[in-house]
Design a protein around this motif. Structure first.
Motif, PDB file in Angstrom:
ATOM      1  N   LYS A   1     -10.350  -6.199   6.391  1.00 34.64           N
ATOM      2  CA  LYS A   1     -10.935  -4.913   6.749  1.00 34.64           C
ATOM      3  C   LYS A   1     -11.901  -5.067   7.921  1.00 34.64           C
ATOM      4  O   LYS A   1     -12.544  -6.096   8.086  1.00 34.64           O
ATOM      5  N   GLU A   2     -11.993  -4.003   8.715  1.00 35.92           N
ATOM      6  CA  GLU A   2     -13.018  -3.929   9.741  1.00 35.92           C
ATOM      7  C   GLU A   2     -14.352  -3.600   9.076  1.00 35.92           C
ATOM      8  O   GLU A   2     -14.405  -3.244   7.893  1.00 35.92           O
ATOM      9  N   THR A   3     -15.433  -3.688   9.841  1.00 35.75           N
ATOM     10  CA  THR A   3     -16.749  -3.369   9.278  1.00 35.75           C
ATOM     11  C   THR A   3     -16.824  -1.924   8.796  1.00 35.75           C
ATOM     12  O   THR A   3     -17.587  -1.595   7.897  1.00 35.75           O
ATOM     13  N   SER A   4     -15.993  -1.062   9.391  1.00 33.18           N
ATOM     14  CA  SER A   4     -15.962   0.344   8.980  1.00 33.18           C
ATOM     15  C   SER A   4     -15.241   0.548   7.653  1.00 33.18           C
ATOM     16  O   SER A   4     -15.289   1.636   7.078  1.00 33.18           O
ATOM     17  N   GLY A   5     -14.563  -0.491   7.193  1.00 38.27           N
ATOM     18  CA  GLY A   5     -13.784  -0.398   5.965  1.00 38.27           C
ATOM     19  C   GLY A   5     -12.308  -0.143   6.201  1.00 38.27           C
ATOM     20  O   GLY A   5     -11.506  -0.192   5.266  1.00 38.27           O
ATOM     21  N   LYS A   6     -11.917   0.108   7.458  1.00 37.68           N
ATOM     22  CA  LYS A   6     -10.510   0.350   7.781  1.00 37.68           C
ATOM     23  C   LYS A   6      -9.720  -0.942   7.652  1.00 37.68           C
ATOM     24  O   LYS A   6     -10.168  -2.010   8.072  1.00 37.68           O
ATOM     25  N   LEU A   7      -8.516  -0.846   7.062  1.00 35.83           N
ATOM     26  CA  LEU A   7      -7.656  -2.024   6.933  1.00 35.83           C
ATOM     27  C   LEU A   7      -7.222  -2.502   8.310  1.00 35.83           C
ATOM     28  O   LEU A   7      -6.836  -1.699   9.165  1.00 35.83           O
ATOM     29  N   SER A   8      -7.268  -3.823   8.529  1.00 30.19           N
ATOM     30  CA  SER A   8      -6.904  -4.370   9.833  1.00 30.19           C
ATOM     31  C   SER A   8      -5.785  -5.403   9.755  1.00 30.19           C
ATOM     32  O   SER A   8      -5.288  -5.853  10.783  1.00 30.19           O
ATOM     33  N   GLY A   9      -5.397  -5.799   8.549  1.00 33.67           N
ATOM     34  CA  GLY A   9      -4.338  -6.788   8.423  1.00 33.67           C
ATOM     35  C   GLY A   9      -4.057  -7.108   6.974  1.00 33.67           C
ATOM     36  O   GLY A   9      -4.810  -6.720   6.074  1.00 33.67           O
ATOM     37  N   VAL A  10      -2.951  -7.799   6.747  1.00 28.79           N
ATOM     38  CA  VAL A  10      -2.598  -8.232   5.403  1.00 28.79           C
ATOM     39  C   VAL A  10      -1.901  -9.581   5.487  1.00 28.79           C
ATOM     40  O   VAL A  10      -1.149  -9.853   6.428  1.00 28.79           O
ATOM     41  N   ARG A  11      -2.199 -10.453   4.530  1.00 28.90           N
ATOM     42  CA  ARG A  11      -1.500 -11.724   4.395  1.00 28.90           C
ATOM     43  C   ARG A  11      -0.974 -11.841   2.976  1.00 28.90           C
ATOM     44  O   ARG A  11      -1.595 -11.354   2.025  1.00 28.90           O
TER      45      ARG A  11
ATOM     46  N   ARG B   1       0.837  -1.203   0.000  1.00 28.59           N
ATOM     47  CA  ARG B   1       0.000   0.000   0.000  1.00 28.59           C
ATOM     48  C   ARG B   1       0.872   1.252   0.000  1.00 28.59           C
ATOM     49  O   ARG B   1       2.061   1.198   0.322  1.00 28.59           O
ATOM     50  N   ASN B   2       0.243   2.375  -0.358  1.00 31.72           N
ATOM     51  CA  ASN B   2       0.989   3.620  -0.512  1.00 31.72           C
ATOM     52  C   ASN B   2       1.080   4.377   0.807  1.00 31.72           C
ATOM     53  O   ASN B   2       0.659   3.884   1.862  1.00 31.72           O
ATOM     54  N   VAL B   3       1.590   5.606   0.744  1.00 29.84           N
ATOM     55  CA  VAL B   3       1.834   6.381   1.950  1.00 29.84           C
ATOM     56  C   VAL B   3       0.545   6.720   2.686  1.00 29.84           C
ATOM     57  O   VAL B   3       0.540   6.923   3.901  1.00 29.84           O
ATOM     58  N   GLU B   4      -0.578   6.751   1.968  1.00 28.66           N
ATOM     59  CA  GLU B   4      -1.877   6.978   2.617  1.00 28.66           C
ATOM     60  C   GLU B   4      -2.512   5.661   3.071  1.00 28.66           C
ATOM     61  O   GLU B   4      -3.668   5.637   3.480  1.00 28.66           O
ATOM     62  N   SER B   5      -1.769   4.571   2.967  1.00 27.23           N
ATOM     63  CA  SER B   5      -2.231   3.227   3.334  1.00 27.23           C
ATOM     64  C   SER B   5      -3.333   2.722   2.423  1.00 27.23           C
ATOM     65  O   SER B   5      -4.144   1.878   2.817  1.00 27.23           O
ATOM     66  N   VAL B   6      -3.349   3.196   1.186  1.00 29.89           N
ATOM     67  CA  VAL B   6      -4.289   2.709   0.181  1.00 29.89           C
ATOM     68  C   VAL B   6      -3.628   1.549  -0.562  1.00 29.89           C
ATOM     69  O   VAL B   6      -2.509   1.689  -1.075  1.00 29.89           O
ATOM     70  N   PRO B   7      -4.280   0.370  -0.620  1.00 32.56           N
ATOM     71  CA  PRO B   7      -3.666  -0.779  -1.292  1.00 32.56           C
ATOM     72  C   PRO B   7      -3.321  -0.494  -2.746  1.00 32.56           C
ATOM     73  O   PRO B   7      -4.026   0.251  -3.438  1.00 32.56           O
ATOM     74  N   PHE B   8      -2.219  -1.107  -3.194  1.00 28.38           N
ATOM     75  CA  PHE B   8      -1.787  -0.980  -4.584  1.00 28.38           C
ATOM     76  C   PHE B   8      -2.769  -1.640  -5.555  1.00 28.38           C
ATOM     77  O   PHE B   8      -2.739  -1.355  -6.748  1.00 28.38           O
ATOM     78  N   GLY B   9      -3.574  -2.574  -5.072  1.00 27.93           N
ATOM     79  CA  GLY B   9      -4.417  -3.349  -5.971  1.00 27.93           C
ATOM     80  C   GLY B   9      -3.729  -4.606  -6.461  1.00 27.93           C
ATOM     81  O   GLY B   9      -4.151  -5.212  -7.443  1.00 27.93           O
ATOM     82  N   ASP B  10      -2.666  -5.019  -5.761  1.00 29.76           N
ATOM     83  CA  ASP B  10      -1.917  -6.227  -6.085  1.00 29.76           C
ATOM     84  C   ASP B  10      -2.534  -7.386  -5.318  1.00 29.76           C
ATOM     85  O   ASP B  10      -2.472  -7.437  -4.077  1.00 29.76           O
TER      86      ASP B  10
ATOM     87  N   THR C   1       5.544   0.839   0.894  1.00 30.11           N
ATOM     88  CA  THR C   1       6.174   2.147   1.086  1.00 30.11           C
ATOM     89  C   THR C   1       6.777   2.259   2.479  1.00 30.11           C
ATOM     90  O   THR C   1       6.306   1.617   3.431  1.00 30.11           O
ATOM     91  N   LEU C   2       7.818   3.079   2.603  1.00 30.12           N
ATOM     92  CA  LEU C   2       8.522   3.235   3.870  1.00 30.12           C
ATOM     93  C   LEU C   2       7.632   3.938   4.889  1.00 30.12           C
ATOM     94  O   LEU C   2       6.969   4.931   4.587  1.00 30.12           O
ATOM     95  N   ASN C   3       7.650   3.417   6.129  1.00 28.08           N
ATOM     96  CA  ASN C   3       6.934   4.099   7.202  1.00 28.08           C
ATOM     97  C   ASN C   3       7.859   5.110   7.879  1.00 28.08           C
ATOM     98  O   ASN C   3       8.921   5.459   7.329  1.00 28.08           O
ATOM     99  N   ALA C   4       7.505   5.551   9.068  1.00 24.33           N
ATOM    100  CA  ALA C   4       8.235   6.639   9.715  1.00 24.33           C
ATOM    101  C   ALA C   4       9.655   6.271  10.132  1.00 24.33           C
ATOM    102  O   ALA C   4      10.416   7.152  10.547  1.00 24.33           O
ATOM    103  N   MET C   5      10.057   4.995  10.007  1.00 21.39           N
ATOM    104  CA  MET C   5      11.443   4.636  10.289  1.00 21.39           C
ATOM    105  C   MET C   5      12.379   5.094   9.180  1.00 21.39           C
ATOM    106  O   MET C   5      13.600   5.145   9.361  1.00 21.39           O
ATOM    107  N   ASN C   6      11.826   5.381   8.004  1.00 16.71           N
ATOM    108  CA  ASN C   6      12.585   5.985   6.895  1.00 16.71           C
ATOM    109  C   ASN C   6      13.775   5.143   6.427  1.00 16.71           C
ATOM    110  O   ASN C   6      14.797   5.696   6.010  1.00 16.71           O
TER     111      ASN C   6
END
Length: 682
Positions: free
Chosen positions: A468-478, A452-461, A493-498
């Motif tokens: 996802k939670e019922t609200s639509g928020k991402l909760s995990g990835v496998r 996913r990108n810097v806004e945590s939007v999945p690449f679509g891969d 994408t790189l998180n705040a550890m840079n």
């Protein structure tokens, strides 16, 4: 006035719920009686571990294992093969598979395979010929239907019932499926989660292992860290574990698991589980208990069972004599757990031969950095073997840095540096944290928003399967076992550890990435800096070294601590890296050597976790923020799995004046030294 009692209205739903709850309670009570009765059939206790096959480097990743007659069959997820082991010799039995996992034999001798990478269930006949019996080759999904059009999602576990039905742990659909008379149906499960109940009321999380247990099924529910039971009616209940991740023995209700992957039952009714890096057992005469029968530390050693070490064991099976065979995946071996010693323990030389060699490893793929452009030089921010946390008396919150930190910009796309496919059933971990990672067979990547990108939007891969939670928020990835990636494809994408924390080498055999990889343009012409040298006696009392115009006098056992750091070309002055190796030498007054230079601490491979207090003295610390201090105890010896405490014994020297010369070297061959003069008086 007495109020009338209120009662819940009778409904079909309440009636079913009560019936299910009652059945689960009866099952839990019955299991105690069953264990008491079942384990009264005595078998010789297991005491030793030996190595059956793989010391010649035949296997890429042994995973599933099954026995027929005197032959042992094992899947090889990396090489897409099934091996047959006869009299200790391994030959290829079947090829052309796609990340094969669990296997089991039918009564007619066909070998049923969960072919994870192709999302199918396959059958292999006695000639090694492979056919698809359920699922659509290369098509991932979920659908119950005729076997030819039913869909699976990287199934891992397989069991065959006495009636010939094939049971499947459909791992990333989180369901238990049945193949019977050309049809695929779902016995239990309805998606990722945890819930006991009947049919689709039950939930699993990445079920991997499956075994027939009388008329029931046992499931190693890896993501839930539990052992589950599936009744013939589809009712699911929990046998052991509460979901907390730990390795803790005890009663079924209090025992904890790390990541149970494989499960098998012997003729006496004892249940064996491959859990993380350990082999565990459920048995008991009065109350069933969970016991860890091997060491719980990752590694490779045969001999005494309780001191033996494994590395991600993934398959279990019993031979005709009742010995427990283990597919030891990361060690790339087939091992055997026995009641008696058969003198086939693996040797240190064989272990060394199995390890990847840096000079071979770096030739496997063209050189590149984990960013684009692939050949543009990046800054190195951390090296293998550096301490993380702070070493102080009584502290256990310190560990070795096991990779190479390569700086990047926040939100920058990180990329694979090598073609690889996922082999671990749970390869992506720590979702949404700064330590989010994916572990490939020979490389690991940490501090990345996977897929996913810097806004945590999945690449679509589609290889990254999000929850996802019922609200639509991402909760995990496998990322399923068998998913394949090419060098240069995006990881995330790189998180705040840079930075990308890049691990080179297989788990348990991590190498120094500066040695194992070629990184274009990387140079280091700067020798390490030795800030100071401090001497201590054997009881860690500091020896006075600062008296003006007075030489140091030594008499007894002495410890040498060197404060040093390294820097690569391009590093800022405030960035401090660990050194590659350290040592010392003693010189006589005329400059001649008492002995050759003794290189005592070497970071060519990741040292054993147990050795960190022998490398770093109190006051050592480093991390993402704060001061970096590396106080190396150079009188101790630490290299890979080998480590021991030592001292420089001044009592062995004749009276006279000597020079202590300490050395610090980086991987590129730059070496610094610092001298201390001392006197021996008798």
């Amino acid at each position: 006035m007495t109020l009338p009692r209120t009662r819940k209205p009778f409904t079909v739903k309440n009636s079913i719920a009560a019936a299910v709850a009652g059945l689960i309670l009866l099952a839990l009570l019955a299991v105690v009686v069953w264990f008491w009765w079942g384990t009264t059939v005595r078998v010789k206790p297991y005491k030793f571990v030996s190595t059956v096959a793989g010391t010649g480097g035949e296997f890429g990743e042994p995973f599933g294992i099954a026995v027929r007659g005197n032959d042992v069959f094992v899947t090889d997820g990396q090489n897409d093969q099934i091996w047959r082991i006869s009299d200790g010799k391994a030959t290829v039995f079947a090829a052309g598979l796609d990340t094969p996992s669990g296997i089991a034999f039918t009564k007619n001798g066909d070998l049923i395979v969960a072919d994870s990478g192709s999302h199918t269930i396959k059958s292999v006949n006695a000639k090694g010929e492979v056919t698809v019996i359920a699922g659509v080759n290369g098509k991932q999904g979920f659908a119950d239907s005729d076997a030819t059009i039913a869909l699976f999602n990287a199934p891992v576990g397989i069991a065959v019932g006495a009636d010939g039905r094939v049971f499947v742990a459909d791992t990333y659909n989180d369901r238990i499926r049945v193949i019977d008379n050309g049809k695929v149906t779902t016995l239990s499960g309805s998606g990722k989660g945890y819930a006991d109940g009947v049919g689709d009321q039950a939930k699993f999380d990445t079920p991997t292992g499956i075994a027939v247990w009388q008329d029931k099924l046992l499931i190693s529910d890896a993501g839930n860290r539990r052992i589950r039971v599936v009744e013939p009616t589809g009712i699911v209940w929990t046998l052991a574990g509460n979901g907390e991740q730990n390795l803790k023995d005890g009663l079924l209700s209090t025992a904890l698991f790390v990541q149970p992957t494989a499960i098998s039952v012997n003729k006496s009714g004892q249940i064996y589980i491959a859990d993380g890096n350990a082999i565990r057992m459920i048995s008991g005469e009065v109350l069933p208990i969970v016991q860890t029968i091997s060491a719980d530390e990752r590694g490779l050693s045969d001999g005494n069972l309780h001191r033996s070490r494994f590395n991600r064991p993934s398959g279990l099976a019993f031979d005709a004599a009742g010995n427990l065979l283990v597919a030891d995946s990361e060690n790339r071996l087939v091992r055997n757990i026995l009641p008696q010693n058969n003198d086939t323990a693996i040797t240190k030389e064989q272990i060394a031969a199995l390890r990847d060699k840096p000079e071979e490893f770096r030739q496997l793929q063209p050189a590149r950095w984990p960013y684009d452009p692939p050949t543009a030089k990046r800054d190195i921010a951390g090296t293998l073997g550096e301490i993380r946390g702070e070493m102080k008396p009584g502290s256990d919150q310190v560990w070795y840095h096991n990779g190479l930190d390569i700086a990047g910009a926040y939100g920058e796309t990180a990329r694979f540096v090598r073609d690889e496919k996922v082999l671990r059933p749970i390869a992506a971990e720590n979702f949404g944290t700064l330590r989010e990672l994916i572990r490939m067979p020979t490389l690991g990547y940490i501090h990345i928003r996977l897929g996913r990108n810097v806004e945590s939007v999945p690449f679509g891969d589609g290889r990254f399967q999000f929850e996802k939670e019922t609200s639509g928020k991402l909760s995990g990835v496998r990322v399923p076992r068998g998913a394949k990636f090419k060098a240069g494809e995006p990881i995330g994408t790189l998180n705040a550890m840079n930075h990308v924390h890049l691990i080179a080498g297989r788990s348990g055999s991590e190498m120094n990435a500066l040695d194992a990889l070629t990184l274009p343009g990387l140079t280091d012409s700067r020798p390490p800096t030795i800030e100071n040298v401090t001497l201590f006696d054997k009881n860690w009392s500091e020896i006075e070294t600062a008296k003006k115009n007075q030489r140091i006098t030594l008499r007894d056992q002495t410890r040498i601590v060197v404060r040093a750091y390294d820097q690569a070309d391009g590093n800022s002055e405030k960035r401090r890296l660990g050194v590659f190796k350290l040592g010392y030498q003693l010189l006589k007054q005329d400059g001649s050597a008492v002995a050759d230079t003794k290189w005592t601490i070497v970071f060519d491979r990741l040292p054993s976790a147990a050795s960190i207090s022998l490398v770093y003295a109190n006051g050592s610390k480093s991390g993402a923020t704060g001061e970096t201090i590396f106080n190396y105890i150079v009188t101790n010896s630490v290299s890979g799995d080998e480590f021991h405490e030592d001292v420089f014994d001044a009592a062995t020297l004749a009276s006279g004046i000597y020079t202590l010369r300490v050395f610090a070297a980086d991987y590129f061959g730059n070496t610094s030294s610092k001298d201390l003069s001392f006197e021996i008086l008798r």
